[in-house]
Design a protein around this motif. Structure first.
Motif, PDB file in Angstrom:
ATOM      1  N   GLN A   1       0.762  -1.254  -0.038  1.00  0.00           N
ATOM      2  CA  GLN A   1      -0.128   0.138  -0.102  1.00  0.00           C
ATOM      3  C   GLN A   1       1.074   1.222   0.148  1.00  0.00           C
TER       4      GLN A   1
ATOM      5  N   ALA B   1       1.982   5.225  -2.109  1.00  0.00           N
ATOM      6  CA  ALA B   1       1.761   6.159  -3.215  1.00  0.00           C
ATOM      7  C   ALA B   1       2.596   6.229  -4.402  1.00  0.00           C
TER       8      ALA B   1
ATOM      9  N   THR C   1      -2.726   6.838  -5.403  1.00  0.00           N
ATOM     10  CA  THR C   1      -2.241   5.759  -4.237  1.00  0.00           C
ATOM     11  C   THR C   1      -2.667   4.545  -5.042  1.00  0.00           C
TER      12      THR C   1
ATOM     13  N   ARG D   1      -3.150  -0.074  -3.789  1.00  0.00           N
ATOM     14  CA  ARG D   1      -3.114  -1.165  -2.743  1.00  0.00           C
ATOM     15  C   ARG D   1      -2.966  -2.339  -3.327  1.00  0.00           C
TER      16      ARG D   1
END
Length: 101
Positions: free
Chosen positions: A61, A63, A85, A87
């Motif tokens: 996770q 950026a 971002t 994930r």
């Protein structure tokens, strides 16, 4: 196979693409950029139109920052960048970025 189509020399110089997870995140980041900008610029652009400049330290996770390598319109000139971002789960990559209206 995707890394050969998705990554450009700038990204390889930064050391990206060493893992399948990194390639997946870069692919997802570029697809997110395309989906955000395509309706606004009104034209197709490929993976080479942008470079991921940074990825968060946490591979699950984090950026990313992505910058345009070519002008897509007056609103989105060469060098324009945006932060997003991501994930990473066991089977999916979620990438998210917001382009102002």
């Amino acid at each position: 196979k995707i890394s050969k189509r998705c990554l450009n020399p700038d990204e390889l110089e930064r050391g990206f693409g060493r893992s399948a997870d990194q390639v997946s995140v870069i692919f997802a980041a570029k697809e997110s950029l395309y989906k955000a900008l395509r309706p606004r610029v009104g034209k197709f652009f490929g993976f080479s139109a942008a470079s991921v400049e940074s990825l968060g330290d946490n591979q699950e996770q984090g950026a990313f920052t992505i910058r345009l390598n070519e002008a897509l319109s007056e609103e989105f000139p060469r060098g324009w960048s945006v932060r997003g971002t991501f994930r990473l789960t066991e089977s999916l990559v979620h990438a998210h970025l917001v382009v102002g209206v």
